[in-house]
Design a protein around this motif. Structure first.
Motif, mmCIF file in Angstrom:
data_model
loop_
_atom_site.group_PDB
_atom_site.id
_atom_site.type_symbol
_atom_site.label_atom_id
_atom_site.label_comp_id
_atom_site.label_asym_id
_atom_site.label_seq_id
_atom_site.Cartn_x
_atom_site.Cartn_y
_atom_site.Cartn_z
ATOM 1 N N LYS A 39 6.967 -7.673 19.155
ATOM 2 C CA LYS A 39 8.166 -6.800 18.116
ATOM 3 C C LYS A 39 7.013 -5.717 17.430
ATOM 4 O O LYS A 39 6.244 -5.864 17.106
ATOM 5 N N THR A 40 8.830 -4.790 17.228
ATOM 6 C CA THR A 40 7.903 -3.551 16.838
ATOM 7 C C THR A 40 8.842 -2.709 16.008
ATOM 8 O O THR A 40 10.019 -2.787 16.280
ATOM 9 N N LEU A 41 8.472 -1.730 15.482
ATOM 10 C CA LEU A 41 8.986 -1.237 13.905
ATOM 11 C C LEU A 41 9.156 0.189 14.162
ATOM 12 O O LEU A 41 7.642 0.882 14.889
ATOM 13 N N VAL A 42 9.715 1.063 14.361
ATOM 14 C CA VAL A 42 10.491 2.318 14.280
ATOM 15 C C VAL A 42 10.244 2.653 12.591
ATOM 16 O O VAL A 42 11.138 2.534 12.067
ATOM 17 N N GLY A 43 9.163 3.213 12.394
ATOM 18 C CA GLY A 43 9.714 3.946 10.933
ATOM 19 C C GLY A 43 10.290 5.763 10.271
ATOM 20 O O GLY A 43 9.803 5.959 11.426
ATOM 21 N N ALA A 44 11.090 4.679 9.334
ATOM 22 C CA ALA A 44 11.553 5.661 8.735
ATOM 23 C C ALA A 44 11.259 6.369 8.151
ATOM 24 O O ALA A 44 11.319 5.752 6.834
ATOM 25 N N SER A 45 10.720 7.582 6.987
ATOM 26 C CA SER A 45 9.484 7.871 6.148
ATOM 27 C C SER A 45 11.027 8.731 5.228
ATOM 28 O O SER A 45 11.635 9.393 5.547
ATOM 29 N N PRO A 46 10.209 8.969 3.851
ATOM 30 C CA PRO A 46 10.863 9.668 2.996
ATOM 31 C C PRO A 46 10.931 10.440 2.732
ATOM 32 O O PRO A 46 9.980 11.464 4.280
ATOM 33 N N PHE A 47 11.916 11.761 2.792
ATOM 34 C CA PHE A 47 11.445 13.343 2.949
ATOM 35 C C PHE A 47 9.986 13.350 2.386
ATOM 36 O O PHE A 47 9.654 13.408 1.341
ATOM 37 N N PRO A 48 9.402 14.051 3.130
ATOM 38 C CA PRO A 48 9.212 15.036 3.952
ATOM 39 C C PRO A 48 9.172 14.822 5.748
ATOM 40 O O PRO A 48 8.819 15.086 6.898
ATOM 41 N N GLN A 49 9.290 13.017 5.940
ATOM 42 C CA GLN A 49 9.720 12.906 7.240
ATOM 43 C C GLN A 49 8.123 13.103 8.003
ATOM 44 O O GLN A 49 8.409 13.479 8.735
ATOM 45 N N VAL A 50 7.321 12.999 7.265
ATOM 46 C CA VAL A 50 5.738 13.195 8.104
ATOM 47 C C VAL A 50 5.305 12.137 7.849
ATOM 48 O O VAL A 50 5.331 10.908 7.743
ATOM 49 N N ARG A 51 4.624 11.993 8.829
ATOM 50 C CA ARG A 51 3.435 10.379 9.007
ATOM 51 C C ARG A 51 2.076 9.873 8.659
ATOM 52 O O ARG A 51 2.193 9.443 8.671
ATOM 53 N N SER A 105 14.104 5.511 21.959
ATOM 54 C CA SER A 105 13.840 5.825 23.435
ATOM 55 C C SER A 105 12.576 5.866 24.272
ATOM 56 O O SER A 105 12.392 4.952 24.872
ATOM 57 N N TYR A 106 11.766 6.050 23.078
ATOM 58 C CA TYR A 106 10.389 6.715 23.971
ATOM 59 C C TYR A 106 10.090 5.118 23.923
ATOM 60 O O TYR A 106 8.932 3.842 24.831
ATOM 61 N N LEU A 107 9.821 3.383 23.097
ATOM 62 C CA LEU A 107 9.074 2.912 22.467
ATOM 63 C C LEU A 107 10.213 1.754 23.886
ATOM 64 O O LEU A 107 9.276 0.822 24.006
ATOM 65 N N GLY A 108 10.935 2.024 24.125
ATOM 66 C CA GLY A 108 12.092 1.177 25.068
ATOM 67 C C GLY A 108 11.025 1.604 26.391
ATOM 68 O O GLY A 108 11.384 0.972 27.358
ATOM 69 N N THR A 109 10.326 2.384 26.828
ATOM 70 C CA THR A 109 9.378 2.822 27.356
ATOM 71 C C THR A 109 8.644 1.741 28.178
ATOM 72 O O THR A 109 7.376 1.986 28.909
ATOM 73 N N LEU A 110 7.656 1.412 26.967
ATOM 74 C CA LEU A 110 6.390 0.588 26.706
ATOM 75 C C LEU A 110 6.070 -0.561 26.957
ATOM 76 O O LEU A 110 7.351 -1.467 26.614
ATOM 77 N N PRO A 111 6.206 -0.972 28.010
ATOM 78 C CA PRO A 111 6.167 -2.068 28.697
ATOM 79 C C PRO A 111 6.102 -3.591 28.203
ATOM 80 O O PRO A 111 6.155 -5.038 27.713
ATOM 81 N N PHE A 112 5.136 -2.983 26.690
ATOM 82 C CA PHE A 112 4.731 -3.780 25.595
ATOM 83 C C PHE A 112 6.127 -4.466 24.657
ATOM 84 O O PHE A 112 5.056 -5.164 23.740
ATOM 85 N N VAL A 113 6.592 -3.652 25.238
ATOM 86 C CA VAL A 113 7.352 -3.531 23.220
ATOM 87 C C VAL A 113 8.635 -4.673 23.905
ATOM 88 O O VAL A 113 9.338 -4.585 24.594
ATOM 89 N N GLU A 114 9.031 -5.934 23.055
ATOM 90 C CA GLU A 114 9.189 -6.816 23.326
ATOM 91 C C GLU A 114 10.905 -6.708 22.584
ATOM 92 O O GLU A 114 11.696 -6.254 23.465
ATOM 93 N N GLU A 115 11.154 -6.316 20.980
ATOM 94 C CA GLU A 115 11.974 -6.043 20.475
ATOM 95 C C GLU A 115 11.874 -4.702 19.438
ATOM 96 O O GLU A 115 11.214 -4.607 19.171
#
Length: 154
Positions: A39-51, A105-115
């Motif tokens: 199971k995979t999470l895409v993170g949406a961060s607060p301003f200034p949207q940096v990792r 979309s990027y995460l969807g290209t990874l074969p080890f990503v389930e949801e």
């Protein structure tokens, strides 16, 4: 980065959005196995949207709990470039939402990503909520202190 080089912990990745490479960190669990699904999470961060801000905190924690977590620098922020001549226009909400769709979309290209799930913090709560309404690949979302700004009410 080729799939064979993924390792537990933080992995530097890039993916395309608006024709430029957005820069991210993909956090993988300690027991990561290329042959398993996660199971995979895409993170949406607060301003200034940096990792380097919230994703650098949540990424290792989510990986320790067995999730994959992608934190990334949004268009024109951190190490991700702005569109040529458009630094301030990169902040338009629709572009932040599209950056999130492209991350999914990027995460969807990874074969080890389930949801794929979404985790948004502060302004990222608004971004992930908006992205998930129109992208059904995002199965569930959670927001932390979600700022649900409505430009029309200002």
């Amino acid at each position: 980065m080729t799939q064979a080089t993924f390792k537990p912990g933080a992995n530097a990745v890039t993916f395309k959005s608006f024709g430029v490479d957005l820069v991210g960190d993909l956090y993988l669990p300690d027991d990561f196995d290329l042959n398993k699904k996660y199971k995979t999470l895409v993170g949406a961060s607060p301003f200034p949207q940096v990792r380097g801000q919230i994703p650098a905190t949540y990424g290792p924690e989510m990986a320790a709990r067995g999730f994959i977590y992608l934190g990334f620098d949004y268009l024109g922020m951190g190490d991700s470039p702005a569109l040529l001549g458009e630094y301030k226009k990169s902040r338009y909400m629709f572009r932040l939402i599209e950056n999130t769709w492209d991350a999914v979309s990027y995460l969807g290209t990874l074969p080890f990503v389930e949801e794929i799930y979404g985790l948004g913090v502060c302004q990222g709560g608004s971004i992930i909520a908006s992205a998930s309404v129109t992208d059904h690949r995002i199965k569930k979302i959670v927001t932390v202190s979600g700022m649900m700004a409505a430009d029309g009410s200002r």
